[in-house]
Write a protein that holds these residues in place. Structure first.
Motif, short mmCIF file in Angstrom:
data_model
loop_
_atom_site.label_atom_id
_atom_site.label_comp_id
_atom_site.label_asym_id
_atom_site.label_seq_id
_atom_site.Cartn_x
_atom_site.Cartn_y
_atom_site.Cartn_z
N ASN A 103 -6.09 7.11 -2.42
CA ASN A 103 -5.21 7.58 -3.50
C ASN A 103 -5.90 8.24 -4.68
N ASP A 104 -6.95 8.99 -4.42
CA ASP A 104 -7.56 9.75 -5.52
C ASP A 104 -6.95 11.14 -5.55
N LEU A 105 -6.57 11.57 -6.73
CA LEU A 105 -6.06 12.94 -6.83
C LEU A 105 -7.22 13.89 -7.13
N LEU A 106 -7.39 14.87 -6.26
CA LEU A 106 -8.49 15.83 -6.44
C LEU A 106 -7.93 17.20 -6.75
N ILE A 107 -8.66 17.92 -7.57
CA ILE A 107 -8.38 19.35 -7.69
C ILE A 107 -9.74 20.03 -7.50
N ASP A 108 -9.77 20.96 -6.60
CA ASP A 108 -11.02 21.64 -6.27
C ASP A 108 -12.15 20.63 -6.01
N HIS A 109 -11.87 19.65 -5.18
CA HIS A 109 -12.82 18.62 -4.74
C HIS A 109 -13.19 17.60 -5.81
N PRO A 151 0.82 -1.23 0.00
CA PRO A 151 0.00 0.00 0.00
C PRO A 151 0.85 1.28 0.00
N GLN A 152 2.07 1.18 0.51
CA GLN A 152 2.95 2.37 0.53
C GLN A 152 3.28 2.83 -0.90
N LEU A 153 3.34 1.86 -1.82
CA LEU A 153 3.67 2.23 -3.20
C LEU A 153 2.52 3.02 -3.83
N THR A 154 1.30 2.67 -3.46
CA THR A 154 0.15 3.40 -3.98
C THR A 154 0.14 4.81 -3.41
N LEU A 155 0.41 4.93 -2.13
CA LEU A 155 0.43 6.25 -1.50
C LEU A 155 1.55 7.10 -2.11
N LEU A 156 2.68 6.44 -2.37
CA LEU A 156 3.81 7.13 -3.00
C LEU A 156 3.40 7.66 -4.39
N ALA A 157 2.74 6.80 -5.15
CA ALA A 157 2.33 7.22 -6.51
C ALA A 157 1.39 8.42 -6.44
N ALA A 158 0.50 8.43 -5.45
CA ALA A 158 -0.44 9.55 -5.33
C ALA A 158 0.33 10.85 -5.04
N THR A 159 1.37 10.77 -4.20
CA THR A 159 2.13 12.00 -3.91
C THR A 159 2.86 12.48 -5.16
N VAL A 160 3.30 11.52 -5.99
CA VAL A 160 4.00 11.90 -7.23
C VAL A 160 3.06 12.69 -8.15
#
Ligand code: BTN
Length: 330
Positions: free
Chosen positions: A179-185, A151-160
């Motif tokens: 790990n969903d990337l949001l912009i303005d919700h 799961p750390q790899l998924t969290l890492l990918a989201a930060t990238v």
């Protein structure tokens, strides 16, 4: 990748005018015939090249369609994407990733498609992947890690992904657990991590990234329009998909290498920096109860830590979180 062809393009792009075949052959230490052959290959990849007798060659325009070659030319990575396979159309890059893994392809192999017919999302959802509008890519990783750290790899990918958006815009990307990337919700990107493990060791991970890049609002399926968006919608400008992929791969490699050397702590910090509603109060429903909680951060095993009003803390692995105004349910 410092291939001859990349050097050739660099030389042509540096010169505003024509570069003679002789000059190219001298600089690259290859024959005139080899220069000519490379030019033909470049044309096949979509470069428009003018060849004028006694003057030489000049690039008129670079391709707008992506290909394995053009992606690799501007790629500033050491191992990630050094094997990169591009398709116009596939069912799902995840499937290809698994096939490549079972054929023994190396750590860092990347599969990218312009379109997917059966893009897969988390929890058996579909992932809408229209042609040329987004990044549909799977990365094959062979980490020397126990399965519980996957799961750390998924969290890492989201930060990238969040760092890439922050680097290129003045928008405020956020990561909604896990790990969903949001912009303005609104969700612009999602990650699907699939793993093969034996005993206490990960055999391989296929990490799929889906990113909505150049869709306009009417190109987002109507049923998800209230909660999904694209980089173009949020930034108000068209994105160069090829450069965006290259930036993601560069940032991914750097972040991954630091993670392997130094462990999860930095990823955790970055994730929490971008974390959606971290430090804020939300309503959480589990099988047992519904409660108000403040989200505190993430745990090394990927769980979300929450604290109730009496100060009791709990680790959440799966729960329905009512994200509040503008947000949507997990
Ligand atoms: C999610 O549900 O948020 C995860 C979406 C992951 C989609 C990507 S697109 C590239 C790769 N191939 C797939 O079929 N799915 C992933």
């Amino acid at each position: 990748m410092e291939s001859t062809r990349k050097q050739l393009i660099d030389l042509l792009e540096k010169e505003k005018g024509y570069v003679s075949g002789q000059q190219l052959s001298d600089s690259l230490n290859i024959s005139r015939t080899a220069v000519w052959k490379h030019m033909n290959e470049l044309k096949k990849d979509g470069y428009q090249i003018e060849a004028v007798r006694k003057k030489g060659y000049k690039i008129l325009s670079s391709p707008d369609k992506i290909s394995g070659n053009t992606l690799q030319w501007g790629l500033e990575t050491k191992w990630l994407g050094q094997k990169l396979i591009h398709f116009d159309q596939v069912e799902s890059t995840q499937e290809i990733g698994h096939q490549l893994a079972s054929q023994g392809k190396p750590h860092g192999t990347v599969v990218i498609a312009d379109a997917q017919g059966k893009g897969r999302g988390r929890m058996a959802r579909n992932w809408h992947s229209p042609k040329g509008k987004g990044i549909w890519m799977s990365i094959l990783l062979r980490p020397d890690l126990p399965p519980m750290r996957a799961p750390q790899l998924t969290l890492l990918a989201a930060t990238v992904l969040a760092k890439m958006v922050r680097e290129k815009t003045n928008l405020h990307p956020q990561i909604k657990w896990p790990n969903d990337l949001l912009i303005d919700h609104k969700k612009v990107s999602g990650i699907l991590t699939e793993m093969q493990a034996e005993h206490d060791q990960i055999q391989y991970v296929v990490l799929g990234i889906g990113m909505n890049v150049n869709q306009q609002l009417n190109e987002i399926p109507q049923d998800i329009r209230h909660k999904a968006s694209s980089l173009k919608i949020e930034s108000g400008q068209e994105w160069d998909i090829q450069q965006t992929i290259q930036s993601i791969l560069r940032l991914f490699e750097n972040t991954y290498d630091s993670y392997v050397e130094q462990g999860f702590e930095q990823v955790k910090k970055e994730w929490e920096h971008f974390g959606y509603r971290i430090g804020e109060e939300v309503t959480i429903s589990t099988m047992r109860r519904e409660w108000q909680a403040t989200l505190i951060g993430i745990e090394p095993d990927g769980a979300l830590r929450a604290r109730d009003k009496d100060g009791n803390e709990e680790k959440l692995y799966s729960a329905e979180i009512h994200w509040g105004e503008g947000g949507y349910h997990a």
